[in-house]
Motif scaffolding. Structure first.
Motif, PDB file in Angstrom:
ATOM      1  N   TYR A 451       5.950 -14.241  -4.232  1.00  0.00           N
ATOM      2  CA  TYR A 451       7.215 -14.450  -3.523  1.00  0.00           C
ATOM      3  C   TYR A 451       7.669 -15.883  -3.784  1.00  0.00           C
ATOM      4  CZ  TYR A 451      10.615 -14.143   0.305  1.00  0.00           C
ATOM      5  OH  TYR A 451      11.760 -14.115   1.050  1.00  0.00           O
ATOM      6  N   ASN A 453      11.061 -18.476  -4.000  1.00  0.00           N
ATOM      7  CA  ASN A 453      12.477 -18.752  -3.728  1.00  0.00           C
ATOM      8  C   ASN A 453      13.218 -17.516  -3.224  1.00  0.00           C
ATOM      9  OD1 ASN A 453      12.179 -21.450  -4.592  1.00  0.00           O
ATOM     10  ND2 ASN A 453      12.545 -20.859  -6.735  1.00  0.00           N
ATOM     11  N   VAL A 455      12.502 -14.377  -3.687  1.00  0.00           N
ATOM     12  CA  VAL A 455      12.507 -13.240  -4.609  1.00  0.00           C
ATOM     13  C   VAL A 455      11.069 -12.815  -4.881  1.00  0.00           C
ATOM     14  CG1 VAL A 455      13.108 -12.448  -6.925  1.00  0.00           C
ATOM     15  CG2 VAL A 455      14.668 -13.959  -5.685  1.00  0.00           C
ATOM     16  N   TRP A 456      10.827 -11.506  -4.871  1.00  0.00           N
ATOM     17  CA  TRP A 456       9.516 -10.980  -5.232  1.00  0.00           C
ATOM     18  C   TRP A 456       9.453 -10.746  -6.735  1.00  0.00           C
ATOM     19  CZ3 TRP A 456       5.085 -10.890  -2.776  1.00  0.00           C
ATOM     20  CH2 TRP A 456       5.063 -10.927  -1.382  1.00  0.00           C
ATOM     21  N   MET A 457       8.349 -11.189  -7.337  1.00  0.00           N
ATOM     22  CA  MET A 457       8.096 -10.979  -8.760  1.00  0.00           C
ATOM     23  C   MET A 457       6.775 -10.221  -8.901  1.00  0.00           C
ATOM     24  SD  MET A 457      10.682 -12.662 -10.108  1.00  0.00           S
ATOM     25  CE  MET A 457      10.213 -12.809 -11.838  1.00  0.00           C
ATOM     26  N   ARG A 459       3.769  -9.326 -11.746  1.00  0.00           N
ATOM     27  CA  ARG A 459       3.248  -9.753 -13.041  1.00  0.00           C
ATOM     28  C   ARG A 459       2.016  -8.932 -13.391  1.00  0.00           C
ATOM     29  NH1 ARG A 459      -0.541 -13.535 -14.774  1.00  0.00           N
ATOM     30  NH2 ARG A 459      -0.892 -14.266 -12.644  1.00  0.00           N
ATOM     31  N   GLN A 477       8.420  -9.186 -13.840  1.00  0.00           N
ATOM     32  CA  GLN A 477       9.707  -8.575 -13.511  1.00  0.00           C
ATOM     33  C   GLN A 477      10.077  -8.888 -12.065  1.00  0.00           C
ATOM     34  OE1 GLN A 477      11.805  -6.600 -15.435  1.00  0.00           O
ATOM     35  NE2 GLN A 477      13.229  -6.531 -13.714  1.00  0.00           N
ATOM     36  N   GLU A 478      11.354  -9.203 -11.842  1.00  0.00           N
ATOM     37  CA  GLU A 478      11.868  -9.374 -10.486  1.00  0.00           C
ATOM     38  C   GLU A 478      12.041  -8.004  -9.843  1.00  0.00           C
ATOM     39  OE1 GLU A 478      15.402 -11.700 -10.301  1.00  0.00           O
ATOM     40  OE2 GLU A 478      15.976 -10.965  -8.312  1.00  0.00           O
ATOM     41  N   LEU A 479      11.702  -7.899  -8.557  1.00  0.00           N
ATOM     42  CA  LEU A 479      11.800  -6.632  -7.844  1.00  0.00           C
ATOM     43  C   LEU A 479      13.015  -6.618  -6.929  1.00  0.00           C
ATOM     44  CD1 LEU A 479       8.077  -5.948  -6.825  1.00  0.00           C
ATOM     45  CD2 LEU A 479       9.369  -4.957  -8.728  1.00  0.00           C
ATOM     46  N   HIS A 480      13.620  -5.436  -6.810  1.00  0.00           N
ATOM     47  CA  HIS A 480      14.748  -5.212  -5.914  1.00  0.00           C
ATOM     48  C   HIS A 480      14.429  -4.025  -5.013  1.00  0.00           C
ATOM     49  CE1 HIS A 480      17.231  -7.975  -8.288  1.00  0.00           C
ATOM     50  NE2 HIS A 480      16.706  -7.403  -9.365  1.00  0.00           N
ATOM     51  N   ASP A 483      13.162  -0.216  -6.004  1.00  0.00           N
ATOM     52  CA  ASP A 483      12.477  -0.122  -7.296  1.00  0.00           C
ATOM     53  C   ASP A 483      11.189   0.692  -7.160  1.00  0.00           C
ATOM     54  OD1 ASP A 483      14.368  -1.564  -8.621  1.00  0.00           O
ATOM     55  OD2 ASP A 483      13.245  -3.450  -8.673  1.00  0.00           O
TER      56      ASP A 483
END
Length: 495
Positions: A451, A453, A455-457, A459, A477-480, A483
């Motif tokens: 996590y 800034n 945003v969840w990433m 890897r 990859q960034e998660l939305h 997803d």
């Protein structure tokens, strides 16, 4: 897979038990003393045989016929299964009992207890009787499968019923000898009928084994199916048995997609052509998307095992044994048209998953924003404040719920995993923050969630079978929200 087997087994168990109890209440069994002095059962009348077939054939067939309706949540199939299963189970069960009795006599099953002496004679009779009862099971399985209106399903029902009836019939005779003799002399020299317990257990065993084997055979021999991952029927499987299988909002569709006005009444079809399955778009305004690529209106796409289909808000996983591999990543390959040409890429102003235009913020109709704030635990106790994934990012720290993963396939399907730390490790090894212990396709240290800034990433840690987001293999990859994240063969929805 397991849900259908469980439903079929429970249907056989309940139908068999109710039928066995009912026939004991309605049929008056009698015994008489034979010339040799043994107590022999009085053969049932034709009316009693028909009543027996209704109880131990019709009732299990009725409940077994409802399996499709229960598994798929389709009331139309449920009602049809009740009517057709009851009639088919009764008629074919009656025929099976008649031929089963003939087969039992042809195989030389003895008629009196004195000839049961000796292990060889006993086993001979047990096997002969099991073959006889197998035809009752075949009748129940066939009668229930007629409600599917598909020849292959009917054949599988007959095969599963035959195997289940044989196993149940084998148990029947063992119970008859172990629990209590069918007849026993009283001290006064009279005979009394004492086979009620063995009949109840035996008929229940036949129906239960029939349901179990019908479910197993059905699952092992089906060629292709789809699973709804996101939508009203989330988690349900639908078999693709017909040459043309319709997907749409109509309840009569083979794959009903309820509760989404963007789905057409008959939105698309999955057809079998040259031993392959092809998705055909029906030209609806909202279109159809496969692996993030739009299908041309009225166009075709050849499907492979693991392809992700997007129709409106529904996400549907296609499964096919012919193209299955050990690990089934969703949509690794670019979908191809029926002619074999790659489909054109999605324009940048359209969402790659639902095909709708994006707004100025990059949102579309499939963007998921939680309507209720997520509770966050105050270290001093109680709920301190609320936050949502669509709001400004909360400060990362232990106890703060920053998101969650919802298991949709794999060993921890159905579980909700809150994301309460800024760095979360995922793998099969004990000590990971999220342990997926029973999935051999997950590596010991498979992936990490971070996590940063707000945003969840996600890897991938050079895992053997990869990490996927919405069907595409990724390194980072960034998660939305919404997803679909896949580790090995385990899939989760990010919220």
């Amino acid at each position: 897979m397991r849900s259908r087997i469980i439903v079929c087994t429970l249907a056989g168990l309940v139908g068999g038990l109710v039928g066995a109890l009912l026939q004991e209440a309605l049929i008056h069994y009698q015994v008489i003393r034979g010339i040799s002095g043994d107590c022999l059962p009085v053969p049932p009348t034709p009316g009693q045989v028909r009543l027996l077939a209704f109880c131990v054939g019709g009732l299990p067939g009725m409940l077994l016929g409802t399996a499709d309706g229960v598994v798929e949540g389709n009331s139309r199939k449920l009602l049809r299964g009740i009517v057709v299963g009851l009639i088919g189970g009764f008629l074919l069960g009656y025929i099976g009992m008649m031929f089963g009795n003939m087969l039992y006599n042809l195989l030389g099953g003895p008629a009196d207890m004195s000839s049961r002496l000796g292990l060889g004679s006993f086993l001979h009779e047990v096997i002969a009787r099991a073959f006889g009862w197998s035809l009752l099971g075949a009748g129940i399985g066939t009668g229930a499968a007629i409600s599917t209106l598909h020849p292959k399903r009917i054949g599988r029902g007959a095969l599963g019923g035959f195997l289940g009836g044989f196993i149940g019939g084998f148990v029947f005779d063992l119970v008859a000898v172990t629990a209590a003799p069918l007849q026993a002399p009283l001290k006064s020299g009279a005979c009394y009928e004492a086979g009620g317990l063995s009949r109840i257990i035996g008929f229940t065993a036949i129906a239960t084994c029939t349901g179990l084997l019908v479910g197993i055979v059905e699952e092992l021999l089906k060629e292709a199916w789809v699973r709804v991952l996101v939508g009203r029927n989330e988690g349900r499987d639908f078999s693709l048995e017909r040459p043309v299988n319709i997907l749409g909002r109509d309840e009569r569709c083979d794959v009903p997609l309820y509760g989404d006005p963007s789905v057409g009444i008959q939105h698309a079809a999955i057809c079998k052509e040259d031993n392959r399955h092809v998705l055909v778009d029906a030209g609806t305004p909202t279109g159809t998307v496969v692996n993030g690529q739009p299908v041309p209106p009225n166009g075709k796409v050849v499907l492979r095992d693991g392809d992700m289909i997007q129709i409106g808000m529904h996400r549907i996983l296609f499964r096919e044994r012919a193209t299955a591999s050990k690990v089934r990543p969703i949509g690794v390959e670019t979908p191809r048209s029926a002619a074999g040409n790659p489909l054109s890429p999605m324009p940048s102003h359209l969402c790659p998953y639902c095909g709708a235009p994006k707004d100025a913020a990059g949102n579309c109709r499939c963007t998921v924003t939680p309507s209720a704030p997520m509770p966050v635990t105050d270290p001093l106790g109680g709920m301190a404040y609320g936050s949502s994934l669509g709001a400004s990012a909360p400060t990362a720290g232990v106890g703060t719920i920053l998101g969650r993963l919802v298991g949709i396939e794999g060993p921890i399907a159905g579980q909700i995993i809150p994301l309460e730390k800024p760095n979360i490790t995922i793998g099969r090894e004990a000590g990971r923050d999220i342990v997926i212990a029973n999935d051999p396709t997950v590596s010991r240290t498979h992936a990490e969630l971070s996590y940063v800034n707000g945003v969840w990433m996600v890897r991938d840690n050079n895992s053997s079978n990869g990490t996927f987001v919405n069907g595409m293999r990724i390194s980072i990859q960034e998660l939305h929200p919404g997803d679909i994240v896949q580790f090995g063969s385990s899939r989760f929805r990010f919220e």
